[in-house]
Design an enzyme around this catalytic site. Structure first.
Site, PDB file in Angstrom:
ATOM      1  CG  ASP A   1      48.846 -30.600  71.439  1.00 14.23           C
ATOM      2  OD1 ASP A   1      50.012 -30.683  70.730  1.00 14.23           O
ATOM      3  OD2 ASP A   1      47.963 -31.293  71.109  1.00 14.23           O
TER       4      ASP A   1
ATOM      5  CE  LYS B   1      46.191 -26.681  74.626  1.00 14.45           C
ATOM      6  NZ  LYS B   1      45.875 -28.039  74.758  1.00 14.45           N
TER       7      LYS B   1
END
Length: 218
Positions: A140, A122
């Site tokens: 997220d 991420k």
């Protein structure tokens, strides 16, 4: 609505609500963004934006400067972000790796970023999207939750959520859309503020939904 119709509505409505979403983490270049995103793990953007001016102001804002610092110096500043020892060690070590292997520059390659200490998938995608403009879709907790609430994925894990969203939305929208979903999730469809039945988009997509929707954690 079909899934395609839901995704079209989400794309249009979020574009109306957040036509030009700002990058939440304050930064001046790819390196300061990388450090800020690393610090944001299990920490709010607000807290990170309070800490990074002190970190960069007192210890330096380049790999050359931070590589010379003791881990204890870095930890003393970043401790309020949580996971202080791990984050401080990662910052010092990745700074040295950037000097040794990348001429002091943040690499604009996903695989190279993911090999850096403290940099997961991420984080690497955020840097690719926001520092280099490469189409990416960092997922997220907000995005994972909303994608489930809007039935754009069955939400088994963030990897699948990322894959499903990339299939649904045009590549040209990814970099802006992931920020738009985050802002909407924080403002209208938070974990506690909406149960899948109360915010505008949830109500529009699922007007017949009456019971709270349980979402799977990332």
């Amino acid at each position: 609505m079909t899934k395609a119709e839901r995704s079209d509505y989400v794309l249009r409505r979020l574009g109306e609500l957040y036509p030009d979403p700002p990058v939440p983490l304050d930064h001046s270049d790819a390196f300061t963004l990388l450090i800020a995103v690393l610090l944001s793990a299990q920490c709010t953007d607000v807290r990170v934006n309070q800490i990074t001016p002190k970190l960069f102001g007192e210890l330096g804002r380049t790999p050359q400067e931070l590589a010379k610092r003791a881990v204890s110096e870095i930890e003393a500043i970043v401790k309020p972000c949580g996971l202080g020892p791990q984050k401080a060690k990662a910052i010092q070590k990745l700074s040295q790796i950037l000097l040794d292997e990348h001429a002091g520059k943040v690499p604009a390659e996903l695989e190279a970023l993911e090999r850096l200490p403290g940099v997961g998938h991420k984080t690497a995608q955020v840097v690719m999207a926001q520092a280099f403009g490469v189409p990416s879709f960092p997922v997220d907790t907000h995005i994972h939750r909303l994608a489930q609430r809007w039935k754009l994925t069955d939400g088994k894990n963030v990897v699948q959520t990322e894959r499903d969203l990339k299939r649904l939305f045009p590549e040209s929208s990814w970099n802006k859309l992931h920020l738009q979903i985050i802002f909407y999730g924080r403002e209208y469809c938070s974990a506690r503020g909406c149960d899948g039945t109360s915010c505008e988009i949830c109500q529009t997509l699922f007007p017949e939904r009456k019971k709270a929707l349980k979402t799977k954690k990332a």
